[in-house]
Design a protein around this motif. Structure first.
Motif, PDB file in Angstrom:
ATOM      1  N   GLN A 181      39.445  41.592  31.567  1.00 50.41           N
ATOM      2  CA  GLN A 181      40.718  41.977  32.188  1.00 50.41           C
ATOM      3  C   GLN A 181      41.435  42.973  31.294  1.00 50.41           C
ATOM      4  OE1 GLN A 181      42.025  37.716  33.197  1.00 50.41           O
ATOM      5  NE2 GLN A 181      43.120  38.932  34.715  1.00 50.41           N
ATOM      6  N   LYS A 182      41.954  44.030  31.901  1.00 44.83           N
ATOM      7  CA  LYS A 182      42.661  45.054  31.157  1.00 44.83           C
ATOM      8  C   LYS A 182      43.849  45.553  31.959  1.00 44.83           C
ATOM      9  CE  LYS A 182      40.667  48.432  29.122  1.00 44.83           C
ATOM     10  NZ  LYS A 182      41.504  48.265  27.920  1.00 44.83           N
ATOM     11  N   GLY A 183      44.915  45.874  31.248  1.00 45.06           N
ATOM     12  CA  GLY A 183      46.089  46.418  31.900  1.00 45.06           C
ATOM     13  C   GLY A 183      46.788  47.417  31.008  1.00 45.06           C
ATOM     14  N   SER A 184      47.780  48.095  31.559  1.00 39.07           N
ATOM     15  CA  SER A 184      48.560  49.040  30.764  1.00 39.07           C
ATOM     16  C   SER A 184      49.529  48.305  29.851  1.00 39.07           C
ATOM     17  CB  SER A 184      49.330  49.998  31.684  1.00 39.07           C
ATOM     18  OG  SER A 184      48.435  50.769  32.444  1.00 39.07           O
ATOM     19  N   ALA A 229      53.208  38.085  34.814  1.00 36.41           N
ATOM     20  CA  ALA A 229      53.442  39.345  35.530  1.00 36.41           C
ATOM     21  C   ALA A 229      54.514  39.158  36.594  1.00 36.41           C
ATOM     22  CB  ALA A 229      52.139  39.830  36.159  1.00 36.41           C
ATOM     23  N   GLY A 286      50.361  46.897  36.145  1.00 37.48           N
ATOM     24  CA  GLY A 286      49.124  46.433  36.755  1.00 37.48           C
ATOM     25  C   GLY A 286      48.179  45.761  35.781  1.00 37.48           C
ATOM     26  N   MET A 287      47.303  44.917  36.331  1.00 36.71           N
ATOM     27  CA  MET A 287      46.239  44.270  35.573  1.00 36.71           C
ATOM     28  C   MET A 287      44.950  44.414  36.372  1.00 36.71           C
ATOM     29  SD  MET A 287      45.351  42.625  32.819  1.00 36.71           S
ATOM     30  CE  MET A 287      46.955  42.126  32.163  1.00 36.71           C
ATOM     31  N   ASN A 288      43.924  44.942  35.731  1.00 32.92           N
ATOM     32  CA  ASN A 288      42.651  45.184  36.390  1.00 32.92           C
ATOM     33  C   ASN A 288      41.589  44.255  35.801  1.00 32.92           C
ATOM     34  OD1 ASN A 288      40.865  46.329  38.152  1.00 32.92           O
ATOM     35  ND2 ASN A 288      40.847  48.357  37.205  1.00 32.92           N
ATOM     36  N   LEU A 301      43.163  50.301  38.580  1.00 34.07           N
ATOM     37  CA  LEU A 301      44.438  49.861  38.025  1.00 34.07           C
ATOM     38  C   LEU A 301      45.580  50.545  38.763  1.00 34.07           C
ATOM     39  CD1 LEU A 301      45.857  48.256  35.691  1.00 34.07           C
ATOM     40  CD2 LEU A 301      45.803  50.407  34.404  1.00 34.07           C
ATOM     41  N   GLU A 306      50.086  50.080  39.793  1.00 30.87           N
ATOM     42  CA  GLU A 306      51.343  49.419  39.500  1.00 30.87           C
ATOM     43  C   GLU A 306      51.581  48.248  40.449  1.00 30.87           C
ATOM     44  OE1 GLU A 306      56.051  50.669  38.751  1.00 30.87           O
ATOM     45  OE2 GLU A 306      54.604  52.121  39.510  1.00 30.87           O
ATOM     46  N   TYR A 339      47.922  42.870  40.601  1.00 32.11           N
ATOM     47  CA  TYR A 339      47.274  42.012  39.595  1.00 32.11           C
ATOM     48  C   TYR A 339      45.921  41.550  40.116  1.00 32.11           C
ATOM     49  CZ  TYR A 339      46.884  38.632  35.785  1.00 32.11           C
ATOM     50  OH  TYR A 339      46.476  37.959  34.653  1.00 32.11           O
TER      51      TYR A 339
END
Length: 215
Positions: free
Chosen positions: A27-30, A39, A51-53, A70, A72, A75
């Motif tokens: 999992q990765k996000g800004s 979130a 956002g979370m990708n 990803l 805004e 999630y």
């Protein structure tokens, strides 16, 4: 040292997906890492959520699959694996919807299988998918377990119980006690009623070949 460079995923930390020995997720996000409830709270407090990708990594070749982009206020939670397919719980806070997707890795095909209004739950605390078969539920919240989809069911559970997995109409919960020594129990409850069908000391886990190991 034999090393494989994982391309297309910078700074990700891979975690194994329960039920398979071939797949990992990252999992990765800004933002810094946030769980789903964090979130939601960030947005409620008026702060931006970028956002979370979630990405999939195949073992042993290290190929990266990215079913989502990803964006805004969107999630993507960690996937669950069932019968050769991935299922993702997503929440679109802009559209106020809960979305459940199925991803077929062989075809790289993403399919929306259910969309629910976000207000069908009080909040996203402990909201997650479980298998098998697939269901959306909320773990213990004030000692109540909720099934949101495909049926709406709720029943009381212990204050230290948490769902591990589903096997047909059996829900496997883990319960811990500390009196004074720490120990755990497995509680098997009926999917429809919450009635306790069995309880034993120890723990149990589902292996990639579908066999359950009991400790």
């Amino acid at each position: 040292m034999n090393t494989i460079k994982i391309n297309g995923l910078v700074g990700g930390y891979p975690e194994m997906i329960d039920g398979t020995s071939e797949w990992y997720y990252s999992q990765k996000g800004s933002n810094d890492f946030l769980d789903l409830y964090e979130a939601e709270e960030l947005i409620k407090d008026g702060h931006p959520f970028y956002g979370m990708n979630c990405h999939l990594i195949h073992f042993p070749d290290g190929e990266v699959f990215s079913p989502f982009e990803l964006r805004e206020n969107f999630y993507v939670d960690a996937p669950v694996w069932d019968d050769g397919k991935f299922y993702f719980l997503c929440v679109d806070f802009s559209k106020k919807t809960i979305q459940i997707y199925c991803y077929y890795p062989e075809d790289k095909k993403l399919e929306l299988i259910e969309k629910l209004p976000l207000d069908c739950v009080k909040d996203c605390y402990n909201l997650k998918l479980n298998v098998s078969p697939l269901m959306l539920g909320r773990d213990a919240n004030e000692c109540v377990f909720q099934i949101i989809w495909p049926e709406k069911i709720s029943f009381s559970i212990g204050s230290t119980e948490s769902l591990m997995f589903r096997d047909g109409d059996d829900l496997y919960f883990s319960e811990w006690h500390e009196d004074p020594d720490y120990h755990e129990y497995v509680i098997i409850r009926d999917f429809h009623t919450g009635e306790i069908k069995d309880k034993f000391s120890g723990t149990i886990c589902r292996m990639p070949n579908g066999v359950f190991w009991r400790f």
